[in-house]
Each structure stands twice: as C-alpha cells, then as structure tokens.
Design an enzyme around this catalytic site. Sequence first.
Site, mmCIF file in Angstrom:
data_model
loop_
_atom_site.group_PDB
_atom_site.id
_atom_site.type_symbol
_atom_site.label_atom_id
_atom_site.label_comp_id
_atom_site.label_asym_id
_atom_site.label_seq_id
_atom_site.Cartn_x
_atom_site.Cartn_y
_atom_site.Cartn_z
ATOM 1 N N ASP A 59 54.653 38.882 72.047
ATOM 2 C CA ASP A 59 55.923 39.610 71.996
ATOM 3 C C ASP A 59 56.830 38.851 71.027
ATOM 4 O O ASP A 59 57.146 37.677 71.257
ATOM 5 C CB ASP A 59 56.527 39.631 73.409
ATOM 6 N N TYR A 152 70.488 50.595 65.178
ATOM 7 C CA TYR A 152 69.190 50.350 64.542
ATOM 8 C C TYR A 152 69.407 49.948 63.082
ATOM 9 O O TYR A 152 68.869 48.928 62.606
ATOM 10 C CB TYR A 152 68.296 51.599 64.609
ATOM 11 N N LYS A 156 68.643 46.337 60.863
ATOM 12 C CA LYS A 156 67.876 46.232 59.621
ATOM 13 C C LYS A 156 68.738 45.646 58.496
ATOM 14 O O LYS A 156 68.238 44.945 57.606
ATOM 15 C CB LYS A 156 67.298 47.595 59.242
HETATM 16 P P1 ADP Z 1 56.409 51.604 62.570
HETATM 17 O O1 ADP Z 1 56.772 52.973 62.125
HETATM 18 O O2 ADP Z 1 57.540 50.619 62.346
HETATM 19 O O3 ADP Z 1 55.130 51.111 62.010
HETATM 20 P P2 ADP Z 1 55.052 51.819 65.218
HETATM 21 O O4 ADP Z 1 55.679 52.123 66.533
HETATM 22 O O5 ADP Z 1 53.989 52.716 64.684
HETATM 23 O O6 ADP Z 1 56.274 51.653 64.187
HETATM 24 O O7 ADP Z 1 54.431 50.331 65.260
HETATM 25 C C1 ADP Z 1 55.134 49.268 65.755
HETATM 26 C C2 ADP Z 1 54.123 48.240 66.302
HETATM 27 O O8 ADP Z 1 54.880 47.103 66.729
HETATM 28 C C3 ADP Z 1 53.350 48.757 67.525
HETATM 29 O O9 ADP Z 1 51.977 48.412 67.412
HETATM 30 C C4 ADP Z 1 54.011 48.029 68.690
HETATM 31 O O10 ADP Z 1 53.113 47.776 69.764
HETATM 32 C C5 ADP Z 1 54.454 46.739 68.024
HETATM 33 N N1 ADP Z 1 55.580 46.112 68.720
HETATM 34 C C6 ADP Z 1 56.719 46.703 69.134
HETATM 35 N N2 ADP Z 1 57.508 45.817 69.759
HETATM 36 C C7 ADP Z 1 56.849 44.623 69.744
HETATM 37 C C8 ADP Z 1 57.142 43.317 70.239
HETATM 38 N N3 ADP Z 1 58.279 43.059 70.906
HETATM 39 N N4 ADP Z 1 56.249 42.332 70.015
HETATM 40 C C9 ADP Z 1 55.086 42.581 69.353
HETATM 41 N N5 ADP Z 1 54.756 43.791 68.891
HETATM 42 C C10 ADP Z 1 55.610 44.809 69.078
#
Ligand code: ADP
Length: 248
Positions: A59, A152, A156
Amino acid sequence: MRLSGKTAIVTGGGSGFGEGIVRKFAVEGAKVILMDRDMAAARRVADEIGESVVAIEGDVSRLQSFEAALDLSKSRFGAVDILVNNAGVGQSPTPLEDVSEELFDRLAAVNMRSIFNGARALVPHFKETGRGNILNVASTGGISPRPNLTWYNASKGWAIAATRGMAVELAPFGIRVNAINPVAGDTPLLSTFIGGDSDEIRARIVGTIPLGRLSTPADMGNAAAFLCSDEASMITGVDLLVDGGKCI
Ligand code: ADP
C-alpha cells in the site's frame, strides 16, 4: 532496448496505466518489482509477462511497502534504478464543499503521501548508488482543472510541484525526477470520474481531446520508458503532457 540492465519499482502496476508501464518496461529490457495493493491483479500481470516481473503486495500510503519492495529487488534483481509512482485514486464529480474528510484523506494518502514515502525509502538508496530516476504519474487535471474534481486535481498539482522541487534538489546527486500528465484514459479509473460507465459522457470527454480518443496504458508506457531511459538523460523536472492536445 531502452531499459536493458535497469531495475524498476512500479506502483499500481496491476491495472490501467501502471500495467501499461510495466509491460513496456519489460519489453524494453527492465526488471520490474510490481507493487499493488491488489495482489491478484499484480500476480496476473507478472505471470503473463514472466520472470522479469515480480509482484509484491503493498500500500503506497505506507512507508514499509516501499522498503519491502526495495528489499525484494535487492534479493532478486539487485539495486533499483527507477521508481514509478503510479498508484492513484480518483474521485467522483462532487462540489468541492461536499467532499468528505475520508475521501480527502484517501486522495492525500494515495496520491501525495505515496510520493513522500517513495522518496524516503528510495532516495537514500539512489544517493548511495549515485544514480536514480523517479517518475510521478500526475494528471492534466493538475494543470488544467475542471469543476467538481477539485481535490483530486489539487493532489495532482501537488505531485507536479513535488516533481519540480525534487528534481532541483536531487540533480546534484545524479537523480532525475519527472512526471507525466495523462489525459482521461481508457482504464477502470475513468468510471470513477464520470460516475459510471456512460457512453454519452465518454463521448463528451473524447470531444475535448483534439486527437479524438482517450489515452491508453500503452501511451503511458511509451512516455514513461522514454523519460526513465538514458535517452532522456538531460531531462529533469518536466511534466510531460500525454493528452492528445487537450491542454493546448
Ligand atoms: P489508472 O487509470 O490510474 O491506471 P486504475 O484504477 O486502473 O487507475 O489502476 C490503479 C492501480 O493502483 C490499481 O491496480 C490499484 O489496485 C492500485 N492502487 C490503488 N491504490 C493503491 C495503494 N494505496 N497502494 C498500492 N496500489 C494501489
């Protein structure tokens, strides 16, 4: 191959833009530690690619996750050359005064604290090895905000400001820091922003992009591979628009 001999940690590599970055890095010869809080997604991508990608559950809002990823790299691949801070969360369109404290805290933890944590874990390592490369995945919203996504977009904007500050401070140590600013992408996150899968809203978003399409994970992989390669050795502190001309 642009990244041959290099090792990268890519956060959020189990889906969307992060997956596109992991796939391109592997094609360009990099070894990758793929960190995601969704271990099933991370494993799927790693298994599909092969031995050059190793998945780890983590995480990004926790420093220990980056420390574990660094340790795993040292035991499997050796020193880390590249950190891609890609994992992020979005928000659904909401008037700014109605956003809950819980959502604000999540945006701050995943989109901002992640960069802080990544730096705390990896910068000492990069200083020790005398090289390093950090890429932050920001957003066009960070420079050209739209209504109802204010917090959001602000997270960024913070990532872009952090990129510049880190670039200036870390340049004397041979460490480059850049960002990419994706426009809305064809990824699972999109439905968060538009509040569901609506063809009509997708079409409206595409209408704001001069090149006439949403961005793709492959677009982000291509931009990331360039900025993290030695071809970009004179480039630091930039936030590269990967936006089909939206922000012109
Ligand atoms: P994007 O459009 O930014 O690529 P997605 O939702 O398709 O967004 O992918 C985001 C990825 O980041 C997902 O695989 C999700 O599990 C991961 N993710 C989200 N929050 C965390 C976190 N706190 N720690 C690690 N990974 C995360």
